[in-house]
Design a protein around this motif. Structure first.
Motif, PDB file in Angstrom:
ATOM      1  N   GLY A  57      25.368   7.530  -9.336  1.00 49.14           N
ATOM      2  CA  GLY A  57      24.504   8.575  -8.811  1.00 49.14           C
ATOM      3  C   GLY A  57      23.559   9.107  -9.875  1.00 49.14           C
ATOM      4  N   SER A  58      22.492   9.715  -9.408  1.00 46.60           N
ATOM      5  CA  SER A  58      21.500  10.260 -10.326  1.00 46.60           C
ATOM      6  C   SER A  58      22.095  11.424 -11.115  1.00 46.60           C
ATOM      7  CB  SER A  58      20.274  10.730  -9.547  1.00 46.60           C
ATOM      8  OG  SER A  58      19.738   9.669  -8.795  1.00 46.60           O
ATOM      9  N   GLY A  59      21.611  11.612 -12.308  1.00 45.75           N
ATOM     10  CA  GLY A  59      22.105  12.721 -13.116  1.00 45.75           C
ATOM     11  C   GLY A  59      21.419  12.772 -14.458  1.00 45.75           C
ATOM     12  N   THR A  60      21.750  13.799 -15.226  1.00 43.11           N
ATOM     13  CA  THR A  60      21.183  13.986 -16.559  1.00 43.11           C
ATOM     14  C   THR A  60      22.282  13.844 -17.594  1.00 43.11           C
ATOM     15  OG1 THR A  60      19.536  15.502 -15.646  1.00 43.11           O
ATOM     16  CG2 THR A  60      19.884  15.584 -18.011  1.00 43.11           C
ATOM     17  N   VAL A  61      22.003  13.075 -18.630  1.00 40.58           N
ATOM     18  CA  VAL A  61      22.985  12.822 -19.686  1.00 40.58           C
ATOM     19  C   VAL A  61      22.349  13.142 -21.032  1.00 40.58           C
ATOM     20  CG1 VAL A  61      24.557  11.150 -20.695  1.00 40.58           C
ATOM     21  CG2 VAL A  61      23.923  10.949 -18.290  1.00 40.58           C
ATOM     22  N   THR A  62      23.080  13.873 -21.860  1.00 37.77           N
ATOM     23  CA  THR A  62      22.570  14.244 -23.184  1.00 37.77           C
ATOM     24  C   THR A  62      23.396  13.561 -24.267  1.00 37.77           C
ATOM     25  OG1 THR A  62      21.905  16.400 -22.317  1.00 37.77           O
ATOM     26  CG2 THR A  62      22.003  16.166 -24.709  1.00 37.77           C
ATOM     27  N   GLY A  63      22.718  12.893 -25.163  1.00 36.99           N
ATOM     28  CA  GLY A  63      23.399  12.231 -26.264  1.00 36.99           C
ATOM     29  C   GLY A  63      23.852  13.214 -27.328  1.00 36.99           C
ATOM     30  N   GLU A  64      24.672  12.733 -28.237  1.00 40.48           N
ATOM     31  CA  GLU A  64      25.112  13.581 -29.350  1.00 40.48           C
ATOM     32  C   GLU A  64      23.937  13.832 -30.303  1.00 40.48           C
ATOM     33  OE1 GLU A  64      28.068  14.883 -29.497  1.00 40.48           O
ATOM     34  OE2 GLU A  64      28.798  13.809 -27.727  1.00 40.48           O
ATOM     35  N   ALA A  65      23.937  14.980 -30.935  1.00 40.70           N
ATOM     36  CA  ALA A  65      22.884  15.297 -31.902  1.00 40.70           C
ATOM     37  C   ALA A  65      23.043  14.415 -33.139  1.00 40.70           C
ATOM     38  CB  ALA A  65      22.954  16.770 -32.286  1.00 40.70           C
ATOM     39  N   ALA A  66      21.943  13.800 -33.545  1.00 39.55           N
ATOM     40  CA  ALA A  66      21.952  12.947 -34.743  1.00 39.55           C
ATOM     41  C   ALA A  66      21.280  13.699 -35.889  1.00 39.55           C
ATOM     42  CB  ALA A  66      21.226  11.635 -34.456  1.00 39.55           C
ATOM     43  N   GLN A  67      21.989  13.847 -36.999  1.00 42.11           N
ATOM     44  CA  GLN A  67      21.447  14.576 -38.137  1.00 42.11           C
ATOM     45  C   GLN A  67      20.589  13.644 -38.993  1.00 42.11           C
ATOM     46  OE1 GLN A  67      21.743  17.781 -38.399  1.00 42.11           O
ATOM     47  NE2 GLN A  67      23.187  17.993 -36.695  1.00 42.11           N
ATOM     48  N   GLN A  69      17.414  13.545 -42.326  1.00 46.27           N
ATOM     49  CA  GLN A  69      17.023  14.229 -43.554  1.00 46.27           C
ATOM     50  C   GLN A  69      16.150  15.451 -43.269  1.00 46.27           C
ATOM     51  OE1 GLN A  69      15.537  11.562 -46.550  1.00 46.27           O
ATOM     52  NE2 GLN A  69      14.433  13.159 -47.661  1.00 46.27           N
ATOM     53  N   TYR A  70      15.460  15.435 -42.122  1.00 46.63           N
ATOM     54  CA  TYR A  70      14.526  16.515 -41.816  1.00 46.63           C
ATOM     55  C   TYR A  70      14.973  17.403 -40.664  1.00 46.63           C
ATOM     56  CZ  TYR A  70      11.514  13.891 -44.932  1.00 46.63           C
ATOM     57  OH  TYR A  70      11.002  13.253 -46.028  1.00 46.63           O
ATOM     58  N   GLY A  71      16.171  17.169 -40.148  1.00 47.58           N
ATOM     59  CA  GLY A  71      16.671  17.993 -39.052  1.00 47.58           C
ATOM     60  C   GLY A  71      17.334  17.154 -37.978  1.00 47.58           C
ATOM     61  N   ALA A  72      17.923  17.831 -37.019  1.00 46.59           N
ATOM     62  CA  ALA A  72      18.667  17.148 -35.958  1.00 46.59           C
ATOM     63  C   ALA A  72      17.729  16.589 -34.889  1.00 46.59           C
ATOM     64  CB  ALA A  72      19.652  18.113 -35.318  1.00 46.59           C
ATOM     65  N   VAL A  73      18.165  15.486 -34.304  1.00 42.81           N
ATOM     66  CA  VAL A  73      17.457  14.884 -33.170  1.00 42.81           C
ATOM     67  C   VAL A  73      18.476  14.687 -32.050  1.00 42.81           C
ATOM     68  CG1 VAL A  73      16.062  12.966 -32.326  1.00 42.81           C
ATOM     69  CG2 VAL A  73      15.890  13.666 -34.729  1.00 42.81           C
ATOM     70  N   GLN A  74      18.128  15.116 -30.864  1.00 32.73           N
ATOM     71  CA  GLN A  74      19.028  14.962 -29.720  1.00 32.73           C
ATOM     72  C   GLN A  74      18.218  14.570 -28.490  1.00 32.73           C
ATOM     73  OE1 GLN A  74      21.315  18.466 -28.652  1.00 32.73           O
ATOM     74  NE2 GLN A  74      23.047  17.224 -28.027  1.00 32.73           N
ATOM     75  N   ALA A  92      14.485  18.199 -32.263  1.00 29.60           N
ATOM     76  CA  ALA A  92      13.712  17.332 -33.153  1.00 29.60           C
ATOM     77  C   ALA A  92      13.332  18.136 -34.390  1.00 29.60           C
ATOM     78  CB  ALA A  92      12.465  16.807 -32.448  1.00 29.60           C
ATOM     79  N   PRO A  93      13.104  17.481 -35.517  1.00 29.92           N
ATOM     80  CA  PRO A  93      12.730  18.197 -36.747  1.00 29.92           C
ATOM     81  C   PRO A  93      11.506  19.073 -36.528  1.00 29.92           C
ATOM     82  CG  PRO A  93      13.271  15.928 -37.247  1.00 29.92           C
ATOM     83  CD  PRO A  93      13.248  16.034 -35.748  1.00 29.92           C
ATOM     84  N   LYS A  94      11.537  20.277 -37.093  1.00 31.11           N
ATOM     85  CA  LYS A  94      10.390  21.169 -36.955  1.00 31.11           C
ATOM     86  C   LYS A  94      10.238  22.011 -38.210  1.00 31.11           C
ATOM     87  CE  LYS A  94      13.187  24.451 -34.261  1.00 31.11           C
ATOM     88  NZ  LYS A  94      13.285  25.178 -32.980  1.00 31.11           N
ATOM     89  N   GLY A  95       9.054  22.575 -38.334  1.00 27.77           N
ATOM     90  CA  GLY A  95       8.755  23.373 -39.514  1.00 27.77           C
ATOM     91  C   GLY A  95       7.931  22.576 -40.507  1.00 27.77           C
ATOM     92  N   THR A 130      12.973  10.382 -38.065  1.00 26.04           N
ATOM     93  CA  THR A 130      13.042  10.912 -36.698  1.00 26.04           C
ATOM     94  C   THR A 130      13.337   9.795 -35.697  1.00 26.04           C
ATOM     95  OG1 THR A 130      11.521  12.719 -37.203  1.00 26.04           O
ATOM     96  CG2 THR A 130      11.747  12.105 -34.885  1.00 26.04           C
ATOM     97  N   SER A 131      12.705   8.657 -35.880  1.00 29.29           N
ATOM     98  CA  SER A 131      12.925   7.526 -34.978  1.00 29.29           C
ATOM     99  C   SER A 131      14.372   7.030 -35.048  1.00 29.29           C
ATOM    100  CB  SER A 131      11.973   6.368 -35.329  1.00 29.29           C
ATOM    101  OG  SER A 131      10.620   6.746 -35.168  1.00 29.29           O
ATOM    102  N   ALA A 132      14.914   6.975 -36.262  1.00 30.22           N
ATOM    103  CA  ALA A 132      16.295   6.520 -36.423  1.00 30.22           C
ATOM    104  C   ALA A 132      17.272   7.479 -35.755  1.00 30.22           C
ATOM    105  CB  ALA A 132      16.626   6.370 -37.906  1.00 30.22           C
ATOM    106  N   GLY A 133      17.051   8.791 -35.958  1.00 33.69           N
ATOM    107  CA  GLY A 133      17.912   9.783 -35.314  1.00 33.69           C
ATOM    108  C   GLY A 133      17.779   9.748 -33.802  1.00 33.69           C
ATOM    109  N   TYR A 134      16.549   9.547 -33.343  1.00 31.26           N
ATOM    110  CA  TYR A 134      16.291   9.475 -31.904  1.00 31.26           C
ATOM    111  C   TYR A 134      17.080   8.319 -31.289  1.00 31.26           C
ATOM    112  CZ  TYR A 134      13.538   9.422 -27.565  1.00 31.26           C
ATOM    113  OH  TYR A 134      13.151   9.453 -26.237  1.00 31.26           O
ATOM    114  N   LYS A 135      17.011   7.159 -31.926  1.00 29.14           N
ATOM    115  CA  LYS A 135      17.696   5.975 -31.380  1.00 29.14           C
ATOM    116  C   LYS A 135      19.220   6.152 -31.388  1.00 29.14           C
ATOM    117  CE  LYS A 135      16.157   1.852 -32.407  1.00 29.14           C
ATOM    118  NZ  LYS A 135      15.662   0.679 -33.173  1.00 29.14           N
ATOM    119  N   GLU A 136      19.713   6.843 -32.424  1.00 31.86           N
ATOM    120  CA  GLU A 136      21.160   7.088 -32.500  1.00 31.86           C
ATOM    121  C   GLU A 136      21.626   7.981 -31.347  1.00 31.86           C
ATOM    122  OE1 GLU A 136      24.362   9.361 -35.442  1.00 31.86           O
ATOM    123  OE2 GLU A 136      22.479   8.587 -36.286  1.00 31.86           O
ATOM    124  N   SER A 137      20.896   9.075 -31.115  1.00 37.46           N
ATOM    125  CA  SER A 137      21.257   9.980 -30.019  1.00 37.46           C
ATOM    126  C   SER A 137      21.026   9.313 -28.667  1.00 37.46           C
ATOM    127  CB  SER A 137      20.438  11.270 -30.120  1.00 37.46           C
ATOM    128  OG  SER A 137      20.808  12.172 -29.099  1.00 37.46           O
TER     129      SER A 137
END
Length: 259
Positions: A57-67, A69-74, A92-95, A130-137
C-alpha cells in the motif's frame, strides 16, 4: 374344441410383431456417450483466476539520518504501489556555504531518485558529502519500504487484502513555534501506529554561532524524539535554549497528534 381360424392367427401374429418392434425402439438409451457434453453437462468451467499478490500500500517512509562532515542528511520517500513517487530531504547541511550547496544538490538528488527508482544515483558535483549522506539515508528508507511491503501482502487468502503497513496511515503534525533567546524553534513529527516515526526541525536558531549549535543539536534532538516516543528527552550539551524550545514545540505537536 374349436380350431382357431387361420386368418385370425395371421392377424394376431402381425400385431405381436408390431408391438415387439415398438417395444425395442422405446428401449433405446436416453443418452449416448456424447450427449452429456452436448447438453452442456460435465466438468464445470474453470474458475476465473484470482488476482496476484497485491502490491504494498501507499505510504511515506523516512530513512535514518546520515551524519556527514557538514551536517545530517535524512531522506523521506513517498511510495505508491511499490513505486517511488516522491523523494525529499527532511534534513540537509545548512549554514554558511552549506546553504548554497544544499539548495543546488538536494533538488537534483530528489529528482534522480524518482527517475532511478532506487539508490543507484550519481553524486552531485560539488556536493560529495551531502550526496553520500543522502544515498545512505535513501537506502535506509528503501529497505524500510521493502520490509513494510513484504509484510503487507499477508498469507494470500481470498479477501484478506494487503492491509499490513497500510492499515495505519502516517500523520504529520507541526508543533507551535517556541521562542527562545536565540530564535524560534518549531518541530514537525510524523506519527504512525501511535509511534513517532520521524522528527524534524522546521525552524531553529541561525546566524553566527547559532548555525554551529543548531547543526550539532538538532539531529540529536530529532533522533532522541523518535527513540523516546515522547518529549521526555535530554537537552543537548551546549544547546540549552535550543533544546528547551525544541521540547516545548515537540510537546505541542504530540498534543495535536493525540498524545
Amino acid at each position: 374344441m374349436r380350431k382357431s381360424h387361420p386368418i385370425r392367427r395371421v392377424v394376431l401374429a402381425g400385431a405381436a410383431t408390431v408391438s415387439g418392434i415398438v417395444l425395442l425402439l422405446s428401449l433405446k438409451p436416453a443418452s449416448d456417450p456424447g450427449s452429456a457434453q452436448a447438453a452442456g453437462v460435465g466438468a464445470p468451467p474453470a474458475a476465473s483466476a484470482q488476482g496476484g499478490a497485491q502490491a504494498a500500500g501507499s505510504g511515506t517512509v523516512t530513512g535514518e539520518a546520515a551524519q556527514t562532515q557538514y551536517g545530517a542528511v535524512q531522506v523521506r520517500l513517498t511510495v505508491s504501489n511499490g513505486k517511488i513517487t516522491r523523494a525529499e530531504a527532511v534534513q540537509a547541511p545548512k549554514g554558511g556555504q552549506s546553504d548554497q550547496v544544499t539548495a543546488n544538490a538536494v533538488p537534483k538528488l530528489n529528482q534522480a531518485v524518482v527517475a532511478a527508482q532506487g539508490a543507484d544515483i550519481d553524486a552531485v558535483s560539488g556536493a560529495t558529502y551531502t550526496s553520500a549522506g543522502y544515498k545512505e539515508s535513501l537506502q535506509s528508507a528503501i529497505d524500510k519500504a521493502k520490509a513494510a511491503g513484504g509484510s503487507s501482502q499477508g498469507s494470500g487468502s481470498e479477501g484478506s487484502g494487503s492491509q499490513g503497513s497500510g492499515a495505519a496511515q502516517a500523520k504529520t503534525v507541526t508543533g507551535s513555534v517556541a521562542q527562545t533567546q536565540y530564535g524560534a524553534v518549531q518541530v514537525r513529527i510524523t506519527v504512525s501506529g501511535g509511534k513517532i516515526t520521524q522528527a524534524e526541525t522546521v525552524q531553529a536558531p541561525k546566524g553566527g554561532q547559532s548555525d554551529q549549535i543548531t547543526a550539532n543539536a538538532v539531529p540529536k534532538l530529532n533522533q532522541a524524539a523518535v527513540t523516546a516516543g515522547s518529549a521526555d528527552i535530554d537537552a543537548v550539551s551546549g544547546a540549552t535554549y535550543t533544546s528547551a524550545g525544541y521540547k516545548e514545540s515537540l510537546q505541542s505537536a504530540l498534543d495535536q497528534a493525540g498524545g
